[in-house]
Scaffold this motif. Sequence first.
Motif, PDB file in Angstrom:
ATOM      1  N   ASN A  68      -7.090 -15.611  -5.240  1.00 32.59           N
ATOM      2  CA  ASN A  68      -7.427 -14.278  -5.772  1.00 32.59           C
ATOM      3  C   ASN A  68      -7.945 -14.394  -7.204  1.00 32.59           C
ATOM      4  O   ASN A  68      -7.610 -13.600  -8.074  1.00 32.59           O
ATOM      5  N   ASP A  81       4.472 -13.148  -3.163  1.00 32.77           N
ATOM      6  CA  ASP A  81       4.120 -12.670  -4.503  1.00 32.77           C
ATOM      7  C   ASP A  81       2.700 -12.111  -4.572  1.00 32.77           C
ATOM      8  O   ASP A  81       2.246 -11.691  -5.638  1.00 32.77           O
ATOM      9  N   LEU A  82       1.976 -12.142  -3.445  1.00 34.54           N
ATOM     10  CA  LEU A  82       0.599 -11.642  -3.435  1.00 34.54           C
ATOM     11  C   LEU A  82       0.537 -10.316  -2.686  1.00 34.54           C
ATOM     12  O   LEU A  82       1.424  -9.989  -1.900  1.00 34.54           O
ATOM     13  N   ASP A  83      -0.546  -9.572  -2.930  1.00 29.64           N
ATOM     14  CA  ASP A  83      -0.776  -8.333  -2.185  1.00 29.64           C
ATOM     15  C   ASP A  83      -1.384  -8.691  -0.838  1.00 29.64           C
ATOM     16  O   ASP A  83      -2.548  -9.076  -0.759  1.00 29.64           O
ATOM     17  N   ASP A  85      -1.878  -6.776   1.739  1.00 31.61           N
ATOM     18  CA  ASP A  85      -2.667  -5.723   2.391  1.00 31.61           C
ATOM     19  C   ASP A  85      -4.158  -5.967   2.206  1.00 31.61           C
ATOM     20  O   ASP A  85      -4.984  -5.410   2.915  1.00 31.61           O
ATOM     21  N   MET A  86      -4.476  -6.779   1.202  1.00 33.80           N
ATOM     22  CA  MET A  86      -5.870  -7.176   0.971  1.00 33.80           C
ATOM     23  C   MET A  86      -6.020  -8.619   1.467  1.00 33.80           C
ATOM     24  O   MET A  86      -5.049  -9.364   1.492  1.00 33.80           O
TER      25      MET A  86
END
Lengths: 255, 604
Positions: A68, A81-83, A85-86
């Motif tokens: 990212n 720890d990452l989003d 949903d994307m």
Amino acid sequence: MAESRRVTFRISRGDGARTELVDYTTEVTPGMVVLDAVHQIQAESAPDLACRWNCKAGKCGSCSAEINGRPRLMCMTRLGDLDLDMPVIVEPMRAFPRIRDLVTDVSWNYRVKKRIKPFTPRPPDAPDGSWRMVQADVDRVQEFRKCIECFLCQNVCHVLRDHHKHEEFAGPRHMVYVAALEMHPLDTQDRLGDLKDADGIGYCNITKCCTKVCPEHITITDNAIIPLKERVADEFYDPLTRLFRIFRPRRAADR
Amino acid sequence: MSEQATRTEHDVLVIGAGGAGLRAAIEASARGARVGLVCKSLLGKAHTVMAEGGMAAAMANVDDRDNWRVHFTDTMRGGQYLNNPRMAELHAKEAPDRVRELEAWGAVFDRTRDGRILQRNFGGHRYPRLAHVGDRTGLEMIRTLQDHGIHQGIDIFMECTVTTLLKQGDRVVGAFGYDRERGRFRVFGAGAVVLATGGIGRAYKITSNSWEYTGDGHSLAYHAGADLIDMEFVQFHPTGMVWPPSVRGILVTEGVRGEGGVLRNSQGRRFMFDDIPPLYANQTAKDEEEGWRYVTGDKNANRPPELLTRDHVARCIVREVREGRGSPHGGVFLDIAWIKQRIPNAAEHIRKKLPSMYHQFKELAGVDITQEPMEVGPTTHYVMGGVRVDGDTQMSTVPGLFAAGEVAAGLHGANRLGGNSLSDLVVFGKRAGEHAAAWAKSHGTIAIPDDQVQEAIRSTLAPIDEGGGENPYLVQQDLQELMQEKVGIVRNAAEMSAALDGLAALKARAAKAQATINREYNPSWHTALDLRNLLTVSEAVALSALDRRESRGAHFREDYPDKDVAHGGHNSVIRKAPDGSMQLHREPCPPMTDEQKALVKEMG
């Protein structure tokens, strides 16, 4: 992330000439790191997806990538720890030429290191060939020697990444390497002239990006680069020192 | 279009660039040989980098009662007397010089108060003996050797995999491989070849080993006609991470216990006190108080049972889990945080002495080890077995082929003591480099016949050109599951026979492993080729383990739970038969000299 779910990974594929972002969706379970997902994608749908890795424990520094947009080790980046949903975007380091997919050609780093003058100890302190050093004097050097050579600091340094000064600037990793040698209690070599010229320490303008991305939490700028800059400044730019030098020849190691 | 291979020639070719390979290359170069060094990864990334606890050497910096004789007997006792005693003696005698040599090349070990190299306690070592740098000693070693080695005129071939050894008559004359980055072929002509390829951990599902540990050197040597010995002895390190699943197997250094960490079951009991083997009864603490005194440096105290040998600790953990006293994710608790009851600034002390462990648990499991216990369980860590070598020269049973480090066998016998591996690498790496250089000098190099090269190319390209649609990743996973379940910590005849059948079926599938067509950094191709080595070493492990009808060291049979003192004192020897099948026979262990026997008796 408490349960399994499907997540999309947008992975940069291709060689030096042609690249594209390709989406892969895979099942993600709690505790997984980005490298696990990449391995799973290899086994499921992209057998020739190239990625460099070794220990999967944050100790070897092989799996450096940009996740990212952030330079990180894939093995130490938890998906939780990452989003999720994307799509999770995984790209290779940008400061080095791409070989294939996530693998870059980092051989430049090895060439730079080789030209740095090696460790040169003073004669041993004891008849058995050993030396005496107290812990307080080696603490700082030990901090630098934690470096796992992941080259994330090189990757994020704008002198290399944006300005491509690879021929003129050795980069933060090698500043840390030189600092470990220069501050080693036993070392007798002098590398200040090389630091100023071949290694281009003046290019560093202390933006501290290298320190921020270091997975070993080495305080690269404050503890390594700035003290080296001070030594270079004392040696070459201090008017008093220059005056004294007229009367006092330089040290043997400099000649 | 016929395939081309780039040819190079060296006096000594070293395969593998971990501690042993680098040390061998440096030594051979120092003795005037032209040296080539081949490694599968980038330089400095080899598995040595993951070693944590330290390097055993009887320097007596912390306890002046230590000397090579004690180290020798500790190593023999730990190996249940299947060791090659000559190697154990050389190792104990030469390790201190090898440590000091690393310091001369720039290594910065932790210090004693009077400025000497600090040494710490470790399992099976009578006195504090491990020179260390926090819990990243392996990194310090490999970086020191790397930074020294790059200035010694060695030709280094990074990211290059050797797939075949080339022979002329009985003798090894070179190697064939491909570079992983571009997929181009290489032929290395050499007067002598040193294998320093490490271990076989990737044959198991739960392992602390990196991807490189696919048994390449074991397999290369075996197919070149060399003997392998002791392959049944696979060390399961008692403390690997168990949760979350994706980090299962990652090593938790024995240094945690050396610094006072204790093992507890779900009832909070220090179960290691419940089962102390007779061989160690008079060296083990009687209670928790004495154990604590030991780890804090009381010379009159015996070590706590957590510091018994790795094989024993691993089995005790398995017992606790099997009998329902495990932790929530199938391990037991390893607690270092408790030392705050004993010392001030405990959290800071733990972060200083065990920095990698602190970060590893914080970042991968969300556990703060200065405040709460870790969950740990056994993980495949090391293979004691490997290429049979001469104790002095490290030459295998094939002329011109040498082996050092984990790929070689003999030093550790049935079980390796923690800390004896890093010292093994440099002691025998140096010896292998020295003797390989001498051998090359007296025997010269020989031109390599082209037909062997063409056959090697065909075989290496087979997964691309002749693949039969089998997914190499899935074959590898199935192999790892099979070995984990059937040839793991606790073994029996039925399961191991089933494993051998399973391996035969996997071999058929591996022959059809399919890689995609491109050759540039193609992991499906690399994985397909790795399978051959993994299958060879797995068969060797299973065959040897089935044949040894006793429990000894790391090899535990539930159908033969006791040591067979009368019949067990042999080495299992694996050799490739003329018909291509794998053959096993037993040979008596190399005998101890009278002086060595006296030492073992004296040190009890």
